[in-house]
Design an enzyme around this catalytic site. Structure first.
Site, short mmCIF file in Angstrom:
data_model
loop_
_atom_site.label_atom_id
_atom_site.label_comp_id
_atom_site.label_asym_id
_atom_site.label_seq_id
_atom_site.Cartn_x
_atom_site.Cartn_y
_atom_site.Cartn_z
N HIS A 168 37.48 27.61 33.48
CA HIS A 168 38.42 28.67 33.91
C HIS A 168 37.83 30.06 33.66
CE1 HIS A 168 41.49 25.44 33.99
NE2 HIS A 168 40.90 25.07 32.86
N SER A 289 21.38 52.42 43.66
CA SER A 289 22.44 52.99 44.48
C SER A 289 21.97 54.34 44.99
CB SER A 289 23.69 53.15 43.64
OG SER A 289 24.52 54.15 44.19
N LYS A 295 22.76 52.77 38.57
CA LYS A 295 22.97 51.42 39.07
C LYS A 295 21.69 50.62 39.26
CE LYS A 295 26.40 49.79 40.52
NZ LYS A 295 27.18 50.06 41.74
N ASN A 297 21.50 47.06 41.12
CA ASN A 297 22.38 46.08 41.76
C ASN A 297 21.70 44.74 42.02
OD1 ASN A 297 24.49 47.93 41.91
ND2 ASN A 297 23.71 48.78 43.83
N GLU A 302 23.56 38.52 45.64
CA GLU A 302 24.74 38.81 46.48
C GLU A 302 24.49 38.39 47.93
OE1 GLU A 302 26.33 42.88 45.94
OE2 GLU A 302 25.22 42.85 44.07
#
Ligand code: ARG
Length: 474
Positions: A168, A289, A295, A297, A302
């Site tokens: 969970h 970014s 940032k 990333n 992704e």
């Protein structure tokens, strides 16, 4: 009419099927139905299939040995031209089959016109796709192995790094990070096997089905089968030209593979966040970014996660395309290619990229450790401790739950409690409780087969290495 007929006939003759037609194809319709822009990637298979077919025709005395030799030499020249980038693919000629056949006839004359005896594009395209699929499956399987190797490598390097295991998405029990990585090894092992199943179903030879019903010529399908190293021939000509199961199976296997990579990506992305801070990806695998200077990333995971949707989409498209299609060939089946080719390119790319991501991933062992220490993922171990001192598990669960509640109220962890405090919850607690709830103890006591203990994970890694060695020699 005669004027028009004459004007059109010059164009008509450039069509290999032009005999029946009075008008040439509308230019827009031609662009719409041509597949050459994407099926040219089948050129090697198309030529190999035609060479085998020509040999068979000569062996069965359907064409002369001299013609067969001219055809084979011509096809080899065309292969070299394509590979040297010197071949001019034409949309007018619709697809790879007619591009090659026309070039052959231009090159060797009449003998070229004999190649298509006892054959249709319907069984020809099926043959090309079977050959292409067999080759592709092996390439994909090699890349799966590479990713598996990088997972096993990382597991070995980080063998005893402890992290929380989750259910969970809540910290559940301490596990080894290496155990977590090896779970993906197992998932990929099933993917590999699924692709072996695809190979088996692609390893059936369709040529000889003709357009749909077989052929009036005395062909030898077994000869073509052996020539192209197939295991079987299709036993029903209608099935041979209509079957796209092997493509559906490839896309299914590819989709499941992408689901695995997507789950791994999701975890990688979470682990890269400041909230988890468990791993850092190599700079070479991230981007910044344009606005926020701080940032870094995790674009690559992704994108892999995103591409899973694309591959699953191709599976869906193909399922819907084949659904309700009457036998035998229908032009709808030409739609089997673009999605499949894109799925192939996508999974290959994702597998390659992920092997690098794993290899370049920096593991922040202290942060993982802290996530275990500063929490209650050892509560099951506390309950198990009481059970081993003869308390029924239900009661032990209750005691452990109360202890966790007691700690939360005081802002401490189980290890911070004094023995006296423990004893107020049960007189079964002794000084050995502290060792029983240490992260290492929690992990290493889970020594059941396939569990997270160092011994079990070491065994998993050994089995994996033997698997790699066996697959190479197989
Ligand atoms: N380009 C076609 C395909 O990919 C080849 C088979 C065409 N056959 C036909 N009768 N139109 O399916």
């Amino acid at each position: 009419m005669s004027q028009n007929f004459n004007a059109d006939s010059a164009e008509k003759t450039s069509r290999l099927w032009g005999g029946r037609f009075e008008k040439s194809t509308d230019e827009m319709i031609n662009d719409f139905q041509a597949s050459i822009n994407f099926d040219k990637r089948l050129y090697r298979e198309d030529i190999a299939g035609s060479i085998a077919h020509a040999k068979m025709l000569a062996k069965c005395k359907i064409i002369s040995d001299a013609d067969a030799q001219k055809i084979i030499d011509g096809l080899k020249k065309i292969l070299a031209q394509i590979e040297d980038g010197k071949f001019n693919f034409s949309v007018e000629l619709e697809d790879i089959h007619m591009n090659v056949e026309k070039a052959l006839t231009d090159l060797i004359g009449e003998a070229g016109g004999r190649l298509h005896t006892a054959r249709s594009r319907n069984d020809q395209v099926a043959l090309d796709m079977h050959l292409y699929m067999r080759r592709t499956v092996q390439e994909v399987q090699d890349l799966i192995l590479e990713l598996q190797k990088s997972l096993v490598d990382a597991a070995e390097k980080n063998l005893s790094v402890i992290m929380p295991g989750y259910t969970h998405l809540q910290r559940a029990q301490p596990i080894l990070f290496s155990h977590h990585l090896m779970a993906y090894f197992q998932m990929l092992k099933r993917d590999y096997d699924r692709f072996s199943g695809v190979y088996e179903r692609a390893d059936i030879m369709p040529l000889g089905a003709g357009a749909l019903a077989g052929t009036t010529f005395p062909i030898d399908r077994e000869f073509v089968k052996t020539e192209l190293n197939f295991s079987e021939v299709y036993m029903n000509s209608l099935d041979a030209v209509s079957d796209r199961d092997y493509i559906l199976e490839f896309l299914s296997a590819a989709s499941i593979l992408m689901i695995h990579l997507s789950r791994l990506s999701e975890e990688t992305i979470l682990w890269c966040s400041r909230e988890f801070n468990f791993v850092e990806l190599d700079d070479a695998h991230c981007t910044g970014s344009s606005m926020m200077p701080q940032k870094k990333n995790p674009d690559v995971p992704e994108l892999v996660r995103g591409k899973a949707g694309r591959v699953i989409g191709h599976l869906n498209a193909m399922l819907v395309t084949v659904k309700s299609l009457p036998l035998a060939y229908n032009k709808d089946l030409q739609e089997d290619k673009e999605g499949l080719f894109d799925a192939i390119d996508t999974i290959k790319f994702c597998l390659k990229v992920y092997a690098q991501i794993i290899a370049g991933m920096k593991v922040k062992a202290e942060n993982m450790r802290r996530a275990v220490e500063e929490d209650f993922s050892n509560a099951t171990d506390l309950a198990d401790y009481l059970v081993k001192k003869n308390m029924p598990f239900r009661q032990a669960h209750e005691v452990a739950g109360k202890l966790v509640h007691y700690c939360i109220e005081r802002g401490v962890y189980l290890k911070d409690l004094s023995l006296d405090e423990f004893k107020t919850f049960s007189d079964k607690f002794d000084a050995d409780i502290y060792d029983a709830i240490k992260a290492e103890t929690c992990v290493n006591s889970r020594n059941s087969l396939g569990g997270t203990s160092t011994a079990q994970v070491t065994k998993q890694i050994e089995i994996a290495k033997k698997y790699f060695a066996d697959i190479v020699t197989a």
